[in-house]
Enzyme design. Structure first.
Site, mmCIF file in Angstrom:
data_model
loop_
_atom_site.group_PDB
_atom_site.id
_atom_site.type_symbol
_atom_site.label_atom_id
_atom_site.label_comp_id
_atom_site.label_asym_id
_atom_site.label_seq_id
_atom_site.Cartn_x
_atom_site.Cartn_y
_atom_site.Cartn_z
ATOM 1 N N SER A 257 -6.378 10.548 -3.476
ATOM 2 C CA SER A 257 -6.442 9.207 -4.061
ATOM 3 C C SER A 257 -5.368 8.315 -3.453
ATOM 4 O O SER A 257 -4.392 8.789 -2.860
ATOM 5 C CB SER A 257 -6.248 9.271 -5.577
ATOM 6 O OG SER A 257 -4.868 9.306 -5.913
ATOM 7 N N ASP A 258 -5.529 7.014 -3.614
ATOM 8 C CA ASP A 258 -4.449 6.102 -3.289
ATOM 9 C C ASP A 258 -3.463 6.097 -4.462
ATOM 10 O O ASP A 258 -3.680 6.729 -5.502
ATOM 11 C CB ASP A 258 -4.999 4.702 -3.002
ATOM 12 C CG ASP A 258 -4.141 3.935 -2.004
ATOM 13 O OD1 ASP A 258 -2.915 4.209 -1.946
ATOM 14 O OD2 ASP A 258 -4.677 3.076 -1.294
ATOM 15 N N TYR A 259 -2.388 5.352 -4.292
ATOM 16 C CA TYR A 259 -1.241 5.363 -5.202
ATOM 17 C C TYR A 259 -1.640 4.942 -6.624
ATOM 18 O O TYR A 259 -2.005 3.805 -6.855
ATOM 19 C CB TYR A 259 -0.200 4.401 -4.644
ATOM 20 C CG TYR A 259 1.221 4.659 -5.050
ATOM 21 C CD1 TYR A 259 2.128 5.192 -4.148
ATOM 22 C CD2 TYR A 259 1.672 4.368 -6.332
ATOM 23 C CE1 TYR A 259 3.450 5.409 -4.507
ATOM 24 C CE2 TYR A 259 2.975 4.584 -6.697
ATOM 25 C CZ TYR A 259 3.865 5.104 -5.784
ATOM 26 O OH TYR A 259 5.174 5.330 -6.150
#
Length: 745
Positions: free
Chosen positions: A282-284
């Site tokens: 996932s992204d942040y």
């Protein structure tokens, strides 16, 4: 820990590269998996960052070292310090119950310590060999301090310069984006310098993150399925074909579904159709942000949705770690689903050799040897020069002559050393070569009359006037003015979207006063995105786009200004005439009332107050020499499916300098049944270097894969009909020839 103790620790383990087969890696991973309980498995799927980092939507304040010992994390984000990497790895291997080594993940976007130009800049080089070499250099430096996994390349296509992250992407074209994706992945995931310098790549952000409404970062994406397949997907298809180790879903939504939780994109398209079997990270804090999107009521639902979509690693937010056990125990997520993710992570760690020697990547002695070495500086300098684009050169004011007695060096960026770009993390600021330093490094007898001229933050009128007066005096005492202007690097990058993309008014005011001196002005433009240059195009004699060029930027600019390197860069993204044109790009459709068929007719697709065309189109870039193209010739007038047809031009350097031209091939499907096709599509390019007076034939073989397209049903088809081949210096070339693709029947 000192280096001697480090090597004592490392020497406890075998550092021999073990070339295991895929079957052996799979068997070993399954054996390890069987020893893990559910908590340990969920820990492997969690990526922590050191400290309570506030950049995402959820502030997670976990103690990193305690979490490592507890087995609550299998991946660490942002550790680019060998001593920390060593300490954290010792905790995982020697004190956690499972003893599984950590993966260290970081953002090595365009260099580790030796910085090369921003991605939008190096995209303009059209030089895949140089890009691959620079990516490999970054991998060599980063892996030596323990980085295993890179959050790069970012291969988002973007047509909107208001979007700050276009600085980090591949520009507006899917074909060029695909080539850049492959080159960077080859560079990162290379064994050329040994197994300990193989760095896992991560293609991001899947998919269409570069198309946010209004150019506003993190905003909704609303594009057609056709645009998805034809414009935004090709770089990711290329990345998968290049065996990229991981992919990061976008923050944004597609068809009202956040990509982090999009089964259709992550499972059906990516896993099943494209056969991607690497890690999905996932992204942040993107998992927790599913709540903000309104698709999850709480963190448990967010965890469930992302797991169902196929996510393997959650970055920073901890929804899966917190609620994974409950989801499995209630039968909402199967153990098989968790095991599939953990297997991917274990296989990656085995492939990297971390179970043989968890410290094998940490080599500070080698890091000190290669970082900012002459060889690496040479790679950065070469790519910086190749990335620069000459936008204007009236009356051949460039290249400069070493016989010029005095040159005025003016502008807020003349001595600026913060020219690495938004996504580079410079540890040694003194290593950055400014424009002023680059010019002085040449050791010419020319006097450089320097003046700041303006300050982008200054509001005191007395101080403003004094700076301008000093700059005007410097110009009057010189033969030519080098005016270093642009935008601070903090104005582009993530979360740096702007509705207005013109340069600060103080710079125009300064330029207006310098123009009154009558001295020729060369604008040297530092920026991270396309900006508005119409006024400068009308008034100054030359414009050299240098982007944020990195460590060797000043030296590279000096090479170009003095003609040691003849500029060959071509724009990877169109520069708009004004914001009202955005999004503006060359791959447009021909409307029912196209302007070019009757420009005088008011009932045409056009603006009443501005041109339709961008100020500088995709593929545009000048040289100090002049290249002439012959008419396009074809080896035959028609072809059958399965055959190829050769399109050729004779390219002549009719100028006075040796130079390199990027010869560009575009194709247009003149009539496609039921589907409007772009007026041009880039399908190939070649860099050709010629001496003055030299002529060379340049040819492209046109094959079926250059001609197929997605039908009304979004199925790839090869349809008989007429095709127009364009070969020229930019996307606005009209040098073309038509051929027929015959019906196989």
């Amino acid at each position: 820990m000192d280096k001697e103790k480090l090597y004592e620790v490392k020497n406890k383990y075998s550092d021999v590269t073990i070339n295991r087969t895929e079957e052996e890696i799979d068997r070993m991973a399954r054996e390890i998996l069987e020893t893990l309980n559910l908590n340990q498995k969920l820990g492997q799927m969690y990526q922590m960052v050191e400290g309570a980092n506030p950049f995402g939507s959820k502030l997670v304040d976990r103690k990193l070292e305690k979490s490592i010992v507890n087995g609550d994390t299998g991946v660490i984000l942002g550790t680019v310090d060998w001593e920390k990497a060593l300490r954290f790895q010792q905790l995982a291997v020697e004190q956690s119950a499972s003893g599984i080594p950590l993966l260290f993940n970081a953002d090595i976007i365009h260099g580790c310590d030796t910085i090369y130009p921003i991605p939008l800049g190096f995209a303009c080089s059209f030089d895949m060999e140089a890009v691959e070499k620079a990516a490999r250099m970054a991998a060599v430096e980063a892996t030596a301090i323990g980085v295993h996994w890179n959050n790069s390349p970012m291969i988002d296509v973007s047509r909107d310069p208001r979007w700050g992250r276009c600085t980090e992407g591949v520009g507006e074209d899917p074909y060029l984006g695909a080539q850049l994706a492959k080159a960077q992945i080859k560079g990162y995931q290379s064994y050329e310098h040994g197994a300990n310098h193989y760095m896992m790549a991560c293609a991001k952000h899947f998919v269409a993150y570069g198309a946010p409404e209004g150019g506003r970062d993190y905003n909704t994406v609303n594009i057609s399925e056709r645009e998805l397949y034809e414009v935004y997907l090709p770089p990711f298809e290329a990345a998968v074909r290049e065996s990229v180790d991981s992919i990061m879903p976008a923050f944004s939504t597609y068809n009202n579904i956040p990509v982090t939780a999009h089964k259709g994109l992550l499972q059906t398209l990516l896993r099943e159709k494209l056969n991607f079997d690497g890690i999905l990270i996932s992204d942040y804090t993107a998992v927790a942000e599913l709540i903000n999107h309104g698709v999850a009521a709480n963190e448990k639902e967010a965890a469930q949705l992302s797991l169902e979509a196929g996510l393997d690693v959650e970055m920073v937010s901890d929804c899966i770690l917190e609620y994974g056990r409950e989801l499995v125990s209630h039968g909402e997520i199967s153990m098989e689903r968790i095991d599939a993710s953990v297997m991917r992570l274990l296989k990656a760690k085995i492939k990297l050799g971390l179970f043989d020697n968890p410290y094998r990547y940490i080599n500070p002695a080698e890091y000190e040897k290669v970082t900012l070495s002459p060889q690496h500086k040479g790679i950065a300098r070469d790519l910086a020069r190749k990335s620069m684009v000459l936008l204007k050169n009236e009356n051949h004011v460039l290249p400069l002559s070493e016989q010029q007695s005095a040159i005025a060096l003016i502008g807020p960026f003349a001595k600026e050393k913060e020219i690495e770009g938004a996504w580079a993390f410079v540890k040694q600021r003194e290593s950055m070569v400014s424009l002023s330093e680059g010019l002085l490094n040449r050791g010419v007898d020319t006097v450089f009359n320097e003046a700041v001229g303006c300050d982008l933050k200054e509001t005191d009128e007395v101080k403003i006037k004094a700076m301008i007066d000093q700059a005007v005096l410097a110009a009057k005492q010189s033969d030519v003015v080098l005016l270093a202007i642009g935008e601070p690097q903090q104005m582009s990058g993530e979360a740096k979207s702007y509705g207005k993309i013109d340069l600060h008014s103080s710079q125009k005011r300064l330029t207006e006063e310098l123009l009154k001196t009558g001295k020729p002005i060369v604008v040297i433009l530092f920026n991270g995105r396309p900006v508005l240059l119409d006024w400068y195009q009308q008034h100054v004699q030359a414009i050299l786009e240098v982007w944020f060029p990195g460590t060797e930027g000043g030296n590279g600019i000096a090479d170009v200004l003095y003609g040691d390197y003849n500029p060959s860069g071509k724009l990877a993204m169109s520069f708009p005439y004004c914001e009202g044109q955005i999004p503006v790009h060359y791959r447009q459709l021909k409307t029912g009332r196209p302007l070019e068929e009757n420009p005088e007719d008011p009932y045409r697709s056009k603006y009443e107050d501005i041109p339709n065309e961008p100020l500088y189109p995709f593929g545009f870039g000048l040289s100090y020499t002049h290249f002439e193209y012959s008419k396009v010739t074809l080896s035959k007038d028609s072809k059958k499916p399965g055959e190829s047809i050769r399109a050729s031009v004779m390219l002549t350097n009719s100028g006075s300098y040796q130079g390199t031209e990027v010869v560009q091939l575009y194709i247009r499907d003149i009539h496609a049944y039921g589907v409007s096709r772009p007026v041009k599509e880039l399908k190939g390019f070649q860099k050709v270097s010629l001496k003055p007076g030299e002529t060379q034939q340049v040819h492209f073989d046109i094959t079926d894969d250059m001609l197929d397209y997605y039908s009304v049903q979004l199925k790839k088809i090869l349809e008989p009909g007429q095709f127009e081949i364009f070969i020229g210096a930019s996307s606005n070339t009209t040098n073309s020839k038509v051929f027929i693709l015959n019906d196989p029947k």
